[in-house]
Write a protein that holds these residues in place. Sequence first.
Motif, PDB file in Angstrom:
ATOM      1  N   MET A   1      47.399 -61.343  51.823  1.00 26.38           N
ATOM      2  CA  MET A   1      47.551 -61.081  53.244  1.00 26.38           C
ATOM      3  C   MET A   1      48.194 -59.704  53.407  1.00 26.38           C
ATOM      4  SD  MET A   1      49.635 -63.274  56.112  1.00 26.38           S
ATOM      5  CE  MET A   1      48.635 -64.708  55.840  1.00 26.38           C
ATOM      6  N   ASP A   2      47.673 -58.938  54.316  1.00 27.91           N
ATOM      7  CA  ASP A   2      48.252 -57.606  54.503  1.00 27.91           C
ATOM      8  C   ASP A   2      49.514 -57.672  55.369  1.00 27.91           C
ATOM      9  OD1 ASP A   2      47.599 -57.368  57.249  1.00 27.91           O
ATOM     10  OD2 ASP A   2      45.690 -56.438  56.814  1.00 27.91           O
ATOM     11  N   THR A   3      50.299 -56.612  55.291  1.00 31.42           N
ATOM     12  CA  THR A   3      51.603 -56.610  55.952  1.00 31.42           C
ATOM     13  C   THR A   3      51.498 -56.637  57.471  1.00 31.42           C
ATOM     14  OG1 THR A   3      51.705 -54.198  55.763  1.00 31.42           O
ATOM     15  CG2 THR A   3      52.778 -55.469  54.032  1.00 31.42           C
ATOM     16  N   LYS A   4      50.416 -56.092  58.025  1.00 27.23           N
ATOM     17  CA  LYS A   4      50.244 -56.146  59.490  1.00 27.23           C
ATOM     18  C   LYS A   4      50.170 -57.598  59.958  1.00 27.23           C
ATOM     19  CE  LYS A   4      46.607 -53.439  59.413  1.00 27.23           C
ATOM     20  NZ  LYS A   4      45.455 -52.627  59.814  1.00 27.23           N
ATOM     21  N   LYS A   5      49.413 -58.402  59.223  1.00 29.62           N
ATOM     22  CA  LYS A   5      49.280 -59.816  59.585  1.00 29.62           C
ATOM     23  C   LYS A   5      50.608 -60.548  59.420  1.00 29.62           C
ATOM     24  CE  LYS A   5      44.387 -60.372  58.584  1.00 29.62           C
ATOM     25  NZ  LYS A   5      43.391 -61.038  57.743  1.00 29.62           N
ATOM     26  N   VAL A   6      51.319 -60.216  58.348  1.00 25.67           N
ATOM     27  CA  VAL A   6      52.624 -60.842  58.110  1.00 25.67           C
ATOM     28  C   VAL A   6      53.570 -60.542  59.270  1.00 25.67           C
ATOM     29  CG1 VAL A   6      54.683 -60.807  56.639  1.00 25.67           C
ATOM     30  CG2 VAL A   6      52.415 -60.858  55.597  1.00 25.67           C
ATOM     31  N   GLN A  30      55.854 -48.281  71.671  1.00 24.72           N
ATOM     32  CA  GLN A  30      54.498 -47.795  71.404  1.00 24.72           C
ATOM     33  C   GLN A  30      54.408 -47.134  70.032  1.00 24.72           C
ATOM     34  OE1 GLN A  30      51.840 -48.477  73.395  1.00 24.72           O
ATOM     35  NE2 GLN A  30      50.692 -47.738  71.633  1.00 24.72           N
ATOM     36  N   SER A  31      55.448 -46.444  69.632  1.00 22.02           N
ATOM     37  CA  SER A  31      55.460 -45.825  68.297  1.00 22.02           C
ATOM     38  C   SER A  31      55.403 -46.884  67.201  1.00 22.02           C
ATOM     39  CB  SER A  31      56.712 -44.971  68.112  1.00 22.02           C
ATOM     40  OG  SER A  31      56.731 -43.912  69.022  1.00 22.02           O
ATOM     41  N   LEU A  32      56.191 -47.934  67.354  1.00 20.64           N
ATOM     42  CA  LEU A  32      56.173 -49.015  66.365  1.00 20.64           C
ATOM     43  C   LEU A  32      54.831 -49.730  66.384  1.00 20.64           C
ATOM     44  CD1 LEU A  32      57.552 -50.641  64.185  1.00 20.64           C
ATOM     45  CD2 LEU A  32      58.572 -52.070  65.988  1.00 20.64           C
ATOM     46  N   ARG A  33      54.315 -49.993  67.564  1.00 23.66           N
ATOM     47  CA  ARG A  33      53.018 -50.652  67.694  1.00 23.66           C
ATOM     48  C   ARG A  33      51.934 -49.833  66.987  1.00 23.66           C
ATOM     49  NH1 ARG A  33      53.430 -51.190  72.769  1.00 23.66           N
ATOM     50  NH2 ARG A  33      54.421 -53.218  72.747  1.00 23.66           N
ATOM     51  N   ASN A  34      51.961 -48.515  67.166  1.00 30.76           N
ATOM     52  CA  ASN A  34      50.990 -47.642  66.509  1.00 30.76           C
ATOM     53  C   ASN A  34      51.144 -47.671  64.994  1.00 30.76           C
ATOM     54  OD1 ASN A  34      49.907 -46.858  68.961  1.00 30.76           O
ATOM     55  ND2 ASN A  34      51.056 -44.949  69.056  1.00 30.76           N
ATOM     56  N   LYS A  35      52.386 -47.609  64.523  1.00 30.49           N
ATOM     57  CA  LYS A  35      52.633 -47.662  63.076  1.00 30.49           C
ATOM     58  C   LYS A  35      52.054 -48.930  62.477  1.00 30.49           C
ATOM     59  CE  LYS A  35      56.631 -45.112  61.667  1.00 30.49           C
ATOM     60  NZ  LYS A  35      57.803 -45.214  60.842  1.00 30.49           N
ATOM     61  N   ILE A  36      52.320 -50.059  63.134  1.00 28.23           N
ATOM     62  CA  ILE A  36      51.866 -51.335  62.601  1.00 28.23           C
ATOM     63  C   ILE A  36      50.347 -51.449  62.678  1.00 28.23           C
ATOM     64  CG2 ILE A  36      51.895 -53.832  62.978  1.00 28.23           C
ATOM     65  CD1 ILE A  36      54.879 -53.474  63.783  1.00 28.23           C
ATOM     66  N   SER A  37      49.763 -51.076  63.797  1.00 24.77           N
ATOM     67  CA  SER A  37      48.309 -51.224  63.937  1.00 24.77           C
ATOM     68  C   SER A  37      47.548 -50.310  62.975  1.00 24.77           C
ATOM     69  CB  SER A  37      47.871 -50.975  65.371  1.00 24.77           C
ATOM     70  OG  SER A  37      48.029 -49.628  65.719  1.00 24.77           O
ATOM     71  N   ARG A  38      48.109 -49.152  62.656  1.00 32.28           N
ATOM     72  CA  ARG A  38      47.461 -48.224  61.729  1.00 32.28           C
ATOM     73  C   ARG A  38      47.835 -48.483  60.274  1.00 32.28           C
ATOM     74  NH1 ARG A  38      49.107 -43.363  65.560  1.00 32.28           N
ATOM     75  NH2 ARG A  38      47.411 -43.522  67.056  1.00 32.28           N
ATOM     76  N   GLY A  39      48.841 -49.336  60.075  1.00 30.87           N
ATOM     77  CA  GLY A  39      49.330 -49.571  58.721  1.00 30.87           C
ATOM     78  C   GLY A  39      50.024 -48.341  58.162  1.00 30.87           C
ATOM     79  N   ASN A  40      50.589 -47.547  59.069  1.00 29.91           N
ATOM     80  CA  ASN A  40      51.176 -46.264  58.703  1.00 29.91           C
ATOM     81  C   ASN A  40      52.702 -46.379  58.619  1.00 29.91           C
ATOM     82  OD1 ASN A  40      51.405 -43.555  58.190  1.00 29.91           O
ATOM     83  ND2 ASN A  40      51.307 -42.950  60.333  1.00 29.91           N
ATOM     84  N   SER A  42      56.108 -47.199  55.599  1.00 27.92           N
ATOM     85  CA  SER A  42      56.512 -47.316  54.198  1.00 27.92           C
ATOM     86  C   SER A  42      57.009 -48.728  53.903  1.00 27.92           C
ATOM     87  CB  SER A  42      57.630 -46.315  53.901  1.00 27.92           C
ATOM     88  OG  SER A  42      58.788 -46.668  54.636  1.00 27.92           O
ATOM     89  N   PHE A  43      57.202 -48.985  52.622  1.00 22.82           N
ATOM     90  CA  PHE A  43      57.780 -50.269  52.232  1.00 22.82           C
ATOM     91  C   PHE A  43      59.179 -50.397  52.813  1.00 22.82           C
ATOM     92  CE2 PHE A  43      60.061 -53.106  49.314  1.00 22.82           C
ATOM     93  CZ  PHE A  43      59.265 -54.238  49.444  1.00 22.82           C
ATOM     94  N   SER A  44      59.892 -49.288  52.873  1.00 25.70           N
ATOM     95  CA  SER A  44      61.229 -49.288  53.461  1.00 25.70           C
ATOM     96  C   SER A  44      61.181 -49.711  54.932  1.00 25.70           C
ATOM     97  CB  SER A  44      61.850 -47.901  53.321  1.00 25.70           C
ATOM     98  OG  SER A  44      63.091 -47.844  53.952  1.00 25.70           O
ATOM     99  N   ASP A  45      60.193 -49.212  55.665  1.00 23.81           N
ATOM    100  CA  ASP A  45      60.011 -49.626  57.064  1.00 23.81           C
ATOM    101  C   ASP A  45      59.737 -51.123  57.147  1.00 23.81           C
ATOM    102  OD1 ASP A  45      60.294 -47.010  58.007  1.00 23.81           O
ATOM    103  OD2 ASP A  45      58.122 -46.642  57.972  1.00 23.81           O
ATOM    104  N   PHE A  46      58.882 -51.609  56.257  1.00 20.09           N
ATOM    105  CA  PHE A  46      58.554 -53.038  56.230  1.00 20.09           C
ATOM    106  C   PHE A  46      59.813 -53.863  55.953  1.00 20.09           C
ATOM    107  CE2 PHE A  46      56.999 -56.846  53.929  1.00 20.09           C
ATOM    108  CZ  PHE A  46      56.247 -57.406  54.941  1.00 20.09           C
ATOM    109  N   ASP A  56      63.231 -62.703  54.206  1.00 18.09           N
ATOM    110  CA  ASP A  56      63.379 -62.153  52.867  1.00 18.09           C
ATOM    111  C   ASP A  56      61.998 -61.803  52.333  1.00 18.09           C
ATOM    112  OD1 ASP A  56      66.172 -62.497  52.708  1.00 18.09           O
ATOM    113  OD2 ASP A  56      65.907 -64.596  52.135  1.00 18.09           O
ATOM    114  N   ILE A  57      61.963 -60.888  51.386  1.00 15.09           N
ATOM    115  CA  ILE A  57      60.722 -60.511  50.713  1.00 15.09           C
ATOM    116  C   ILE A  57      60.847 -60.952  49.266  1.00 15.09           C
ATOM    117  CG2 ILE A  57      59.234 -58.600  50.027  1.00 15.09           C
ATOM    118  CD1 ILE A  57      60.416 -57.040  52.442  1.00 15.09           C
TER     119      ILE A  57
END
Length: 69
Positions: A1-6, A30-40, A42-46, A56-57
């Motif tokens: 499963m990709d991180t956007k779906k998670v 809107q900036s966060l929404r764009n980051k998530i929808s584009r998958g743009n 980092s792991f740190s952001d996730f 937890d991850i």
Amino acid sequence: MDTKKVINQVLLERNTNINEVAEKLQMLPQSLRNKISRGNYSFSDFEKIMDILNCDIQVITRDTKKVFE
């Protein structure tokens, strides 16, 4: 499963939305929404998003199912 779906599934489960997470990250929704929808992001952001959502991850090996935290 990709991180956007998670992220989207956890938002639903936690009964929260992008606006609340963005506020805690001190960024525009809107900036966060764009980051998530584009998958743009980092792991740190996730990690930060999951931390805000109180998650937890884990890393689990596929063959032995060993869990690393």
